[in-house]
Design a protein around this motif. Sequence first.
Motif, PDB file in Angstrom:
ATOM      1  N   LEU A   8      43.325  42.483  33.497  1.00  0.00           N
ATOM      2  CA  LEU A   8      43.495  44.407  34.641  1.00  0.00           C
ATOM      3  C   LEU A   8      43.329  45.244  33.182  1.00  0.00           C
ATOM      4  N   HIS A   9      43.356  44.468  32.276  1.00  0.00           N
ATOM      5  CA  HIS A   9      42.505  45.650  30.980  1.00  0.00           C
ATOM      6  C   HIS A   9      43.162  47.298  31.242  1.00  0.00           C
ATOM      7  N   ILE A 214      42.454  26.850  38.630  1.00  0.00           N
ATOM      8  CA  ILE A 214      42.132  28.050  38.929  1.00  0.00           C
ATOM      9  C   ILE A 214      41.957  28.931  38.327  1.00  0.00           C
ATOM     10  N   VAL A 215      40.884  29.769  38.419  1.00  0.00           N
ATOM     11  CA  VAL A 215      40.471  30.907  37.447  1.00  0.00           C
ATOM     12  C   VAL A 215      40.286  31.915  38.345  1.00  0.00           C
ATOM     13  N   LEU A 216      41.989  32.714  37.270  1.00  0.00           N
ATOM     14  CA  LEU A 216      41.999  33.801  37.779  1.00  0.00           C
ATOM     15  C   LEU A 216      40.792  35.001  37.783  1.00  0.00           C
ATOM     16  N   GLY A 217      41.026  35.975  38.465  1.00  0.00           N
ATOM     17  CA  GLY A 217      39.506  37.294  37.862  1.00  0.00           C
ATOM     18  C   GLY A 217      40.044  38.506  38.067  1.00  0.00           C
ATOM     19  N   ASP A 218      39.177  38.930  36.719  1.00  0.00           N
ATOM     20  CA  ASP A 218      38.917  40.782  36.371  1.00  0.00           C
ATOM     21  C   ASP A 218      39.664  41.688  37.640  1.00  0.00           C
ATOM     22  N   TRP A 219      40.387  42.537  37.295  1.00  0.00           N
ATOM     23  CA  TRP A 219      40.115  43.781  37.539  1.00  0.00           C
ATOM     24  C   TRP A 219      38.797  44.671  37.314  1.00  0.00           C
ATOM     25  N   GLU A 220      38.019  44.628  37.500  1.00  0.00           N
ATOM     26  CA  GLU A 220      36.859  45.218  37.524  1.00  0.00           C
ATOM     27  C   GLU A 220      36.625  45.936  38.627  1.00  0.00           C
ATOM     28  N   ARG A 221      35.776  45.757  39.259  1.00  0.00           N
ATOM     29  CA  ARG A 221      35.035  46.373  40.238  1.00  0.00           C
ATOM     30  C   ARG A 221      35.881  45.834  41.803  1.00  0.00           C
ATOM     31  N   GLN A 222      36.722  44.413  41.579  1.00  0.00           N
ATOM     32  CA  GLN A 222      37.974  43.997  42.514  1.00  0.00           C
ATOM     33  C   GLN A 222      39.414  43.628  42.179  1.00  0.00           C
ATOM     34  N   GLY A 223      40.328  43.996  42.613  1.00  0.00           N
ATOM     35  CA  GLY A 223      41.794  42.928  41.960  1.00  0.00           C
ATOM     36  C   GLY A 223      41.503  41.900  42.786  1.00  0.00           C
ATOM     37  N   TRP A 224      42.360  40.961  41.733  1.00  0.00           N
ATOM     38  CA  TRP A 224      42.463  39.570  42.540  1.00  0.00           C
ATOM     39  C   TRP A 224      43.819  39.196  42.433  1.00  0.00           C
ATOM     40  N   ALA A 225      44.267  38.251  43.232  1.00  0.00           N
ATOM     41  CA  ALA A 225      45.702  37.564  42.961  1.00  0.00           C
ATOM     42  C   ALA A 225      45.483  36.157  43.264  1.00  0.00           C
ATOM     43  N   LEU A 226      46.457  35.381  42.732  1.00  0.00           N
ATOM     44  CA  LEU A 226      47.131  34.362  43.453  1.00  0.00           C
ATOM     45  C   LEU A 226      47.726  34.432  43.982  1.00  0.00           C
ATOM     46  N   GLU A 227      47.720  33.242  44.988  1.00  0.00           N
ATOM     47  CA  GLU A 227      49.077  33.568  45.565  1.00  0.00           C
ATOM     48  C   GLU A 227      50.242  32.321  46.079  1.00  0.00           C
ATOM     49  N   CYS A 228      51.051  31.897  46.181  1.00  0.00           N
ATOM     50  CA  CYS A 228      51.690  30.679  45.858  1.00  0.00           C
ATOM     51  C   CYS A 228      52.594  30.767  47.308  1.00  0.00           C
TER      52      CYS A 228
END
Length: 245
Positions: A8-9, A214-228
């Motif tokens: 998220l930085h 599975i590679v999680l994304g960084d929160w720069e222009r979009q937010g990313w979450a992996l849901e189980c």
Amino acid sequence: MILLISDLHLQEERPDLTRAFLRFLNEKAAHATALYILGDFFEAWIGDDGMTPYQEGIARALKQLSDRGTRIYFMHGNRDFLIGKAFCRIAGCELLPDPSRVVLNGTPVVLMHGDSLCTRDIGYMRLRRWLRNPIVLWILTHLPLQTRRKLARKLRSESKEQTKMKSSAIVDVTPEEIPPLLDRLNASILIHGHTHRPAIHELTLAGGRSAKRIVLGDWERQGWALECDENGELALEAFDIEPVG
């Protein structure tokens, strides 16, 4: 439902990220049984004793989530590896080692930040080993706060400049590192962040066994979450980060 996020930085200079994260906590994570944060949660962390009012506010937002019943787990990233027990106590979270093997709704997975897998980046790996040395860590945490702030700014600036000059393959995960890791930890799914390249990679392990990275994304222009979900099924999701103002 279990959620996993990374990179998220968070920083005071990005109120859009802060607002997106707090909204994520209230609207998404509030319905989760557990939240895993896989490193680089903050843009920089110079030690728990240097926690700013902004960072403490983020910690207390996590504590509110924890108090409502969501278990929170935190793993160090390369930017916030000095986070310690004081932060975890304020945030109501548990610190996880890297790597960690956990079971998500019946599915065994390996969790990592991901930087230790980028073994082709020899310069970074050398720096990482130096910074994580217990003696160096002790020295770092006992430097004056102002000195640590200057050092953190210097390291971030140098890292950005060096990354620009390196090929994409060098700063990405080394594929050959994955099969022995999964075999050693008896899992077929690896989840990590760090590379800022969100994707689900299909793999084949020894004996023809299927696996995933599975590679999680960084929160720069979009937010990313992996849901189980409750059946252990994993889905990578993106959502917009709305500008402030």
